[in-house]
Design a protein around this motif. Structure first.
Motif, PDB file in Angstrom:
ATOM      1  N   UNK A 168     -19.065  28.759 -47.236  1.00 33.63           N
ATOM      2  CA  UNK A 168     -19.989  27.778 -47.810  1.00 33.63           C
ATOM      3  C   UNK A 168     -19.235  26.568 -48.342  1.00 33.63           C
ATOM      4  N   UNK A 169     -19.808  25.402 -48.091  1.00 36.18           N
ATOM      5  CA  UNK A 169     -19.233  24.151 -48.572  1.00 36.18           C
ATOM      6  C   UNK A 169     -20.345  23.274 -49.127  1.00 36.18           C
ATOM      7  N   UNK A 170     -19.939  22.197 -49.768  1.00 32.81           N
ATOM      8  CA  UNK A 170     -20.893  21.216 -50.285  1.00 32.81           C
ATOM      9  C   UNK A 170     -20.383  19.832 -49.938  1.00 32.81           C
ATOM     10  N   UNK A 171     -21.303  18.937 -49.633  1.00 32.74           N
ATOM     11  CA  UNK A 171     -20.954  17.530 -49.452  1.00 32.74           C
ATOM     12  C   UNK A 171     -22.044  16.685 -50.084  1.00 32.74           C
ATOM     13  N   UNK A 172     -21.660  15.534 -50.623  1.00 36.10           N
ATOM     14  CA  UNK A 172     -22.634  14.684 -51.291  1.00 36.10           C
ATOM     15  C   UNK A 172     -22.218  13.232 -51.252  1.00 36.10           C
ATOM     16  N   UNK A 173     -23.191  12.353 -51.477  1.00 38.77           N
ATOM     17  CA  UNK A 173     -23.010  10.918 -51.304  1.00 38.77           C
ATOM     18  C   UNK A 173     -23.410  10.177 -52.571  1.00 38.77           C
ATOM     19  N   UNK A 180     -20.956  16.773 -56.240  1.00 39.07           N
ATOM     20  CA  UNK A 180     -20.068  17.589 -55.397  1.00 39.07           C
ATOM     21  C   UNK A 180     -18.813  17.987 -56.156  1.00 39.07           C
ATOM     22  N   UNK A 181     -18.200  17.040 -56.849  1.00 39.13           N
ATOM     23  CA  UNK A 181     -17.023  17.360 -57.668  1.00 39.13           C
ATOM     24  C   UNK A 181     -17.381  18.398 -58.738  1.00 39.13           C
ATOM     25  N   UNK A 182     -18.510  18.187 -59.412  1.00 35.79           N
ATOM     26  CA  UNK A 182     -18.902  19.111 -60.485  1.00 35.79           C
ATOM     27  C   UNK A 182     -19.152  20.510 -59.936  1.00 35.79           C
ATOM     28  N   UNK A 183     -19.803  20.587 -58.774  1.00 34.61           N
ATOM     29  CA  UNK A 183     -20.123  21.895 -58.226  1.00 34.61           C
ATOM     30  C   UNK A 183     -18.867  22.624 -57.763  1.00 34.61           C
ATOM     31  N   UNK A 184     -17.871  21.876 -57.337  1.00 40.73           N
ATOM     32  CA  UNK A 184     -16.599  22.493 -56.952  1.00 40.73           C
ATOM     33  C   UNK A 184     -15.896  23.110 -58.148  1.00 40.73           C
ATOM     34  N   UNK A 185     -16.218  22.639 -59.345  1.00 41.55           N
ATOM     35  CA  UNK A 185     -15.679  23.237 -60.569  1.00 41.55           C
ATOM     36  C   UNK A 185     -16.591  24.330 -61.107  1.00 41.55           C
TER      37      UNK A 185
END
Length: 294
Positions: A168-173, A180-185
């Motif tokens: 699973x990955x996330x990408x955002x604009x 996206x940065x926050x969710x990676x943390x």
């Protein structure tokens, strides 16, 4: 003292956020429309990328969240199973045609892509013609912790509907790039993230208590950050500060800057679109996902 509502499913993130209760409220957005957001008109029709639904299952879904059903757009191949999952986070304009097309592009690559309408409780940015009104009356009311919880719900939906959330990955604009940065943390199950011109630093508030720069040492998945050197809203000093913070933390995240690109260089429906940077960023994203097992 009234009982406080949990802010998210991640205790570590909760510890960063004030205990502000959420009241149950109706979802303003219950269905997704077709077309581009009013605030992005007129659309640059000559550069718009249109991805067909041929070979795909694509359209609206409802994702159960803590206080109801959140509408989202889903696209995936129409044959096969156990697709890797990509969570797609919109700009301030919500899940309009551009974000839906991003999902279809990812589905054509073999992913199950989900774009949640994270503004659903607060208003419909697609129907507002003023960017400032969207920022003041919708975006400013959306708590980070609520967003984290809603994206967690999308992970649960994907897992229950044939997605392989172990990949699973996330990408955002723009706004979604910061998320996206926050969710990676936030999510330890995440394998990779790609943030397109997401704000790195800013003013803390009760609803947005930490910024990506604050969380550089807490990233649980490697992030590829894609930025424009001519972005008037994200100083290159911020990009370099994040690069230094990641290096200090021994992280595997990377940032790439396109010197001549402005903000929103991947938005093919807007004058800010830069074909070269957008295409290179898309290739870098694909390579990043594969490198990190998604």
């Amino acid at each position: 003292m009234s009982k406080m509502t949990p802010r998210s499913s991640n205790p570590e993130f909760d510890s960063l956020v004030p205990n502000t209760p959420f009241t149950r409220r109706a979802f303003v957005i219950s269905m997704l429309g077709v077309g581009f957001a009013l605030a992005t008109q007129p659309v640059m029709a000559d550069t718009v990328i249109k991805t067909s639904t041929e070979g795909l299952i694509a359209g609206e879904i409802k994702v159960p969240v803590s206080d109801g059903d959140m509408v989202a757009y889903r696209a995936q191949p129409d044959k096969g199973a156990n697709f890797p999952v990509i969570l797609v986070i919109s700009e301030i304009f919500g899940v309009h045609e551009h974000i839906a097309d991003i999902c279809r592009r990812l589905a054509k690559l073999g992913y199950l892509a989900i774009a949640p309408e994270l503004f659903a409780r607060h208003g419909d940015p697609r129907k507002i013609s003023s960017i400032q009104d969207i920022l003041d009356n919708i975006v400013a009311k959306v708590p980070d912790a609520q967003v984290m919880s809603d994206i967690d719900a999308c992970e649960a939906w994907a897992k229950a509907h044939g997605g392989d959330t172990s990949r699973m990955a996330i990408t955002g604009f723009c706004w979604g790039g910061r998320i996206t940065w926050l969710y990676a943390a936030h999510n330890p199950r995440l394998k990779a993230a790609v943030a397109w011109y997401g704000r790195i630093d800013g003013v803390d508030s009760e609803l947005t208590p930490r910024q990506p720069l604050d969380l550089a040492a807490q990233l649980k998945a490697p992030v590829l950050g894609l930025y424009g050197g001519q972005d008037q809203g994200i100083p290159l000093d911020d990009v370099e500060a994040m690069r230094a913070a990641i290096k200090k933390a021994g992280g595997k995240s990377e940032l790439h800057v396109y010197p001549d690109a402005p903000h929103a260089f991947n938005a093919d429906y807007r004058p800010s679109y830069r074909k070269g940077a957008a295409e290179d960023g898309w290739k870098r994203m694909q390579a990043w996902l594969k490198k990190n097992g998604v």
